[in-house]
Design an enzyme around this catalytic site. Structure first.
Site, PDB file in Angstrom:
ATOM      1  N   ASN A 182       0.826  -1.213   0.000  1.00 36.25           N
ATOM      2  CA  ASN A 182       0.000   0.000   0.000  1.00 36.25           C
ATOM      3  C   ASN A 182       0.857   1.260   0.000  1.00 36.25           C
ATOM      4  OD1 ASN A 182      -2.066   1.938   0.396  1.00 36.25           O
ATOM      5  ND2 ASN A 182      -3.293   0.466   1.520  1.00 36.25           N
ATOM      6  N   ASP A 183       1.339   1.660   1.175  1.00 32.98           N
ATOM      7  CA  ASP A 183       2.070   2.923   1.274  1.00 32.98           C
ATOM      8  C   ASP A 183       3.332   2.945   0.421  1.00 32.98           C
ATOM      9  OD1 ASP A 183       0.192   3.845   3.151  1.00 32.98           O
ATOM     10  OD2 ASP A 183       1.256   2.834   4.774  1.00 32.98           O
ATOM     11  N   VAL A 184       3.979   1.796   0.239  1.00 30.71           N
ATOM     12  CA  VAL A 184       5.249   1.757  -0.495  1.00 30.71           C
ATOM     13  C   VAL A 184       5.060   1.913  -1.995  1.00 30.71           C
ATOM     14  CG1 VAL A 184       6.387   0.375   1.273  1.00 30.71           C
ATOM     15  CG2 VAL A 184       5.231  -0.764  -0.630  1.00 30.71           C
ATOM     16  N   ALA A 214      -0.108   4.068   7.014  1.00 29.71           N
ATOM     17  CA  ALA A 214      -0.035   5.527   7.081  1.00 29.71           C
ATOM     18  C   ALA A 214      -1.411   6.166   7.198  1.00 29.71           C
ATOM     19  CB  ALA A 214       0.684   6.072   5.853  1.00 29.71           C
TER      20      ALA A 214
END
Length: 458
Positions: A380-382, A421
């Site tokens: 997701n965030d990466v 996040a």
């Protein structure tokens, strides 16, 4: 017999150094683990043979209890729980160091340098114990993953730490004031708890590395207190490597230690009105299989969702099928994908994915514009473009995998919920993105089944 101890300790120290060196590469990591185990065996044998050890009764009992706990953990704990196990191990090691220091204090009440080393050892040991247990609770989701904050929190935390240091200094100056010791221990333990509660799940990889450093420094301080050079070396190795790893993790997330420890990063987004209003394109396993079948270059991006679903073995099966058909398949590894450094590497290695297919972020990013299909599994965030293009985003500046540059993007995800996040991911709403909703393992199994059907039909 005394002449054997230095040789055993030197061999053990050399083994620890080689272990860290070899574990820095996936191709030599297994060798590094083995040499590290040999080094620890040499250290334990050398210590047990010392003349100061006059009875083995309690040592043998402790050995049995420790083995009864450790062996089942090693065999039955799933790979997805390795971060929790690591945090628990840090807690056990730190508590052991703190209790040994406490026993030595009450036994001898030493003065001077030895007392200073004991206070440092116990301060780090006690706070690392409770901090590690808090990290374990957050990773195991028995505690809230979102940060717990309140006004003036940093001042309260700093005040408790300063009080612990002041009481520690008073004990150094007057070791006979034994009534101060429980106060010192409680303050240290409380500070460990308060240190972790304002930190969110997104920063747990860095926290684990940092706690590893604290545990190592505690062991090194214990080495100074007991004049044990091997403990000094091993603790210094552990402390320095953990600190360096934490620096690498902060760099990978474009964050500083102050952000990690005091930033309360990782607040979960409670509403996603914007996400609800924005349309997404979804696809079935059959459609995904057809797209992969026609590709020439595929990059698979694993994340924590893959770990939770235990989909690594099915991913390797998918990779093997595509490779046999002449399709180039690689795995893009982000430094902080998952919940601890190297989490994805460990899981994929467990599934016997060849090391040369695991490509680090710096090397794989230039390949995305030439990638036909980027298959994101639970990351997701990466892969969130907001880190690159939105200056006001909480993850602004964080290095990401440039999945958005691929020709076609497919994302396997249970829902549209945000990652650690707590922010929406614009990648999901691109015209070239297809959302594959469902359990990662089941969906990949469906793709494999459809690919085999396509091959049979052709």
């Amino acid at each position: 017999m005394e002449s054997i101890f230095p040789a055993l300790y030197i061999l053990a120290a050399a083994s620890f150094i080689l272990a860290i060196k070899w574990m820095s590469s996936p191709s030599t990591a297994r060798r590094g683990v083995i040499i590290g185990e040999i080094g620890m065996l040499l250290a334990v044998v050398g210590t047990l043979l010392r003349a100061e050890v006059v009875s083995y009764q309690w040592i043998f009992i402790a050995f049995l209890i420790g083995s009864a706990i450790g062996v089942p953990i090693a065999y039955y704990m799933p790979m997805t729980a390795v971060p929790q196990r690591t945090a628990f191990s840090h807690a056990c090691g730190a508590l052991a160091a703190a209790l040994i220091g406490a026993a030595e204090y009450y036994r001898q009440m030493p003065h001077g340098v030895v007392m200073i080393a004991l206070i440092v050892e116990m301060l780090l040991g006690f706070l690392t114990f409770t901090a590690s247990m808090m990290a374990f609770g957050k990773l195991q989701e028995v505690l809230p993953q979102r940060p717990i904050t309140y006004r003036g929190q940093n001042f309260v935390n700093l005040g408790i730490f300063i009080l612990a240091v002041i009481v520690g200094i008073a004990l150094i100056l007057s070791p006979e004031r034994t009534w101060l010791f429980p106060i010192f221990a409680v303050l240290s333990l409380v500070f460990g708890v308060l240190l972790i509660i304002p930190i969110g799940g997104a920063d747990m990889p860095t926290v684990i590395a940092l706690l590893n450093s604290y545990a190592g420094l505690s062991a090194s301080a214990m080495g100074f207190a007991f004049d044990n050079k091997l403990l000094i070396v091993a603790g210094a190795l552990d402390g320095s490597s953990g600190f360096i790893l934490a620096v690498i993790m902060c760099k990978a997330m474009n964050r500083s230690f102050s952000n990690v420890l005091f930033g309360a990063f990782g607040t979960i987004q409670t509403t996603t009105k914007q996400a609800v209003a924005r349309p997404v394109r979804s696809a079935s396993a059959e459609e995904a299989a057809e797209i992969l079948h026609s590709a020439r270059k595929v990059v698979i991006v694993p994340g924590y969702g893959m770990a939770v679903a235990q989909a690594q073995h099915k991913l390797r099966e998918l990779s093997d099928i595509l490779t046999k058909r002449g399709i180039e398949v690689t795995f893009a590894i982000h430094p902080v994908a998952g919940r601890m450094p190297g989490h994805m590497n460990v899981l994929l290695a467990e599934a016997d994915v060849p090391y040369d297919r695991l490509i680090e972020m710096e090397d794989i990013n230039p390949e995305f514009p030439r990638t036909d299909v980027a298959l994101v599994i639970g990351a997701n965030d990466v892969v969130n473009p907001a880190a690159r293009f939105e200056k006001n985003s909480p993850i602004a500046g964080m290095p990401i995998l440039n999945v958005f540059e691929a020709q076609t993007i497919m994302v396997i995800k249970r829902s549209m919920n945000p990652g650690f996040a707590g922010i929406d991911n614009d990648l999901y709403y691109l015209d070239k993105t297809l959302m594959l909703f469902g359990d990662a393992k089941s969906f990949v199994s469906g793709i494999v089944k459809e690919l085999n059907a396509v091959a049979a039909g052709s």
